[in-house]
Design an enzyme around this catalytic site. Structure first.
Site, short mmCIF file in Angstrom:
data_model
loop_
_atom_site.label_atom_id
_atom_site.label_comp_id
_atom_site.label_asym_id
_atom_site.label_seq_id
_atom_site.Cartn_x
_atom_site.Cartn_y
_atom_site.Cartn_z
N ASN A 176 0.90 -1.31 0.07
CA ASN A 176 0.00 -0.24 0.10
C ASN A 176 0.95 1.22 0.03
OD1 ASN A 176 0.74 -0.58 2.68
ND2 ASN A 176 -1.12 0.24 3.47
N GLY A 251 2.83 -5.84 7.28
CA GLY A 251 1.93 -6.55 6.63
C GLY A 251 1.08 -7.12 7.32
N GLY A 256 2.67 -11.74 9.88
CA GLY A 256 3.38 -11.15 11.18
C GLY A 256 3.54 -12.45 12.15
N GLU A 273 5.16 -4.22 11.87
CA GLU A 273 4.02 -3.39 11.89
C GLU A 273 2.94 -4.17 11.30
OE1 GLU A 273 1.57 -1.05 11.05
OE2 GLU A 273 2.80 -0.40 9.38
N CYS A 307 -3.64 0.67 7.32
CA CYS A 307 -3.69 -0.22 8.54
C CYS A 307 -4.25 0.48 9.73
CB CYS A 307 -2.39 -1.05 8.82
SG CYS A 307 -0.86 0.01 9.07
N GLU A 482 8.57 1.94 14.45
CA GLU A 482 9.40 2.22 13.16
C GLU A 482 9.32 3.90 13.36
OE1 GLU A 482 7.73 0.34 9.72
OE2 GLU A 482 9.45 -1.01 10.02
#
Length: 510
Positions: A176, A251, A256, A273, A307, A482
């Site tokens: 994305n 993702g 994850g 993430e 997300c 992050e």
């Protein structure tokens, strides 16, 4: 019914954009060890323009042999080159060169982003122009980040805690926002002294290839950054390989969890993430029309494929129906159109399977008893393209499928709450914890609520994020952070050094 945008000028602009050649030098190759090489086996992936359903270009797919070669190149560059031994300020110079190169290629990257996943071009231009700032930010950290801190040990004459690079990093990004997601991983990794294998998403690999072309242009040392595109099976090879010290992944939570289990088995480091089902809590003192407009506008970002989208809207029961209608009116009036049309507010979803997924969730919402306020179908007048109407459900039970599972599309659920305490409980009643916001005119009330919401980010009166402050989630929304100073720490290992004397010419900044 959402309005359909088509203007003569915008149609000409879209046609001109689609007539241009793909702005990549080597889509048929992989960037390994500082060179563009053909994949070991002839394999490629088709990227389809989501607004037209026509083939945009094909990208080379890496196989097992190619992935192994990329990991080997990164391993050599870490173990045998000067890269991890450079002073942070020297590596910062390379980050600034990357930032400048990405700014020069911003036009190409923004066009690729729109053509690959349907993000509005007006947004892609503005967002891509800011990507270079992520690299500049980490370059600036070299000046004052405590890579080494001196201590007085209990025994010995000299002590220090040194933060050294974790090693080879496997960076895996989602489709994305691939260029920003890559920056959040590559920039801190390179500043730390790590080497990187960047695995681009097959659906949107172009931006990673632009980054590779910039690395080649500036002469980044061979093996420090390797870029390839791979499917899930080959990507898992990157996660499993013992030569890779850390995985940085963005993702789905499902993937994850698998990455975490693989890394845990071999004690590899990882940051994740992941997904979200983020709440927006609208307190009684806040204007409903304003909240509805802000939420509708925010959900247009990336056509709802974010997300951290605020997709669960929690409002007092006695105001629920009025708010649902206001939100339905605001979101239903959003202009759907070609992403190259400046008048468009919502473009297509990224791919056919994504539209199918959203349609399946809309059907589940209806089947489980939620009331469809607006949307719920493909818009009229779009014979081609992966478009879906902006959709609002009302009277949604917080345990319903559409309230608990990430949809990744422009679908909002309005959930009634008995009171403020119940609203906070509902907001936290999810396996996710990525983002949240509180709508209230009372900043103290917002602050109290923010401290109670189990979420990596909490905003006030709108969708809020700030990469320089860090981004990440609680619970199944991820591990680690992050962005910001916290985003550098996962790429470093702490080492305690205790000596009997002061080293000659000791300089903690190197």
């Amino acid at each position: 019914m959402s309005s359909h945008v088509t203007t003569e000028g915008s149609a000409d602009a879209a046609a001109a954009a689609r007539a241009r050649a793909v702005p990549l030098q080597h889509p048929d190759r992989l960037y390994l060890d500082g060179r563009w090489v053909e994949p070991a086996a002839a394999s490629s992936f088709a990227i389809v323009d989501p607004a037209t359903e026509e083939l945009y270009y094909r990208i080379a797919l890496a196989g097992a042999e190619d992935m192994s070669a990329a990991i080997a190149a990164a391993r050599r560059a870490f173990d045998r080159s000067e890269w991890p031994l450079l002073a942070p300020a020297e590596r910062a110079d390379w980050l600034r060169k990357i930032a400048d190169g990405l700014r020069r290629r911003a036009g190409d990257a923004s066009e690729l982003w729109t053509r690959q996943v349907g993000v509005l071009h007006s947004m892609s231009v503005a967002s891509i122009e800011r990507v270079g700032a992520h690299y500049d930010y980490y370059a600036d950290l070299a000046a004052d980040f405590p890579f080494e801190v001196r201590h007085q040990p209990m025994q010995g004459a000299f002590g220090s805690v040194v933060r050294e690079p974790v090693g080879v990093v496997g960076a895996i990004v989602a489709w994305n926002t691939p260029m920003s997601l890559a920056a959040y991983k590559v920039a801190p990794a390179l500043l730390a002294g790590c080497t990187v294998v960047l695995k681009a998403p097959p659906e949107a690999p172009g931006e990673a290839y632009v980054l590779a072309e910039v690395a080649e242009e500036i002469g980044l040392p061979a093996g420090v950054l390797n870029v390839l595109t791979a499917d899930r099976e080959v990507s898992e090879q990157l996660v499993r390989d013992p030569r890779v010290d850390k995985i940085a992944f963005t993702g789905s939570s499902v993937v994850g969890r698998r990455i975490a289990s693989i890394c845990g088995d071999r004690m590899a480091r990882y940051t994740l993430e992941l997904g979200g089902k983020s709440p927006a809590v609208v307190f009684d003192d806040y204007d409903l029309e304003t909240a509805a407009t802000l939420l509708a506008n925010a959900e247009c970002t990336l056509n709802g494929q974010v997300c951290s989208s605020l997709t669960r809207v929690i409002v007092s029961r006695h105001r629920h129906d009025a708010f649902a209608e206001a939100l339905g009116a605001a979101f239903g009036a959003v202009r759907i159109g070609d992403p190259f049309d400046a008048a468009s507010q919502l473009g297509p979803l990224a791919m056919e399977r994504q539209r199918d997924r959203v349609e399946d969730y809309i059907a589940k919402g209806v089947a489980e008893g939620a009331r469809l306020v607006t949307g719920g179908a493909r818009p009229d007048g779009f014979e081609r393209g992966f478009y879906i109407q902006p959709t609002v459900f009302a009277g949604v039970d917080n345990q319903a499928t559409i309230a608990q599972e990430e949809i990744f599309g422009p679908v909002l659920s309005v959930i009634p709450a008995d009171d403020e305490e119940h609203a906070i409980e509902l907001a936290n009643e999810t396996v996710f914890g990525l983002n949240a916001t509180v709508f209230t005119d009372d900043v103290d009330r917002a602050h109290r609520a923010a401290r109670r919401l189990r979420s990596g980010t909490v905003g006030h009166n709108g969708y809020r994020t700030d990469p320089r402050m860090g981004f990440g989630g609680f619970k199944q929304s991820g591990v680690g952070r992050e962005g910001g100073r916290d985003g550098l720490l996962p790429y470093l290992e702490s080492k305690t050094v205790i000596l009997d004397g002061l080293p000659t010419g000791y300089d903690p900044l190197g």
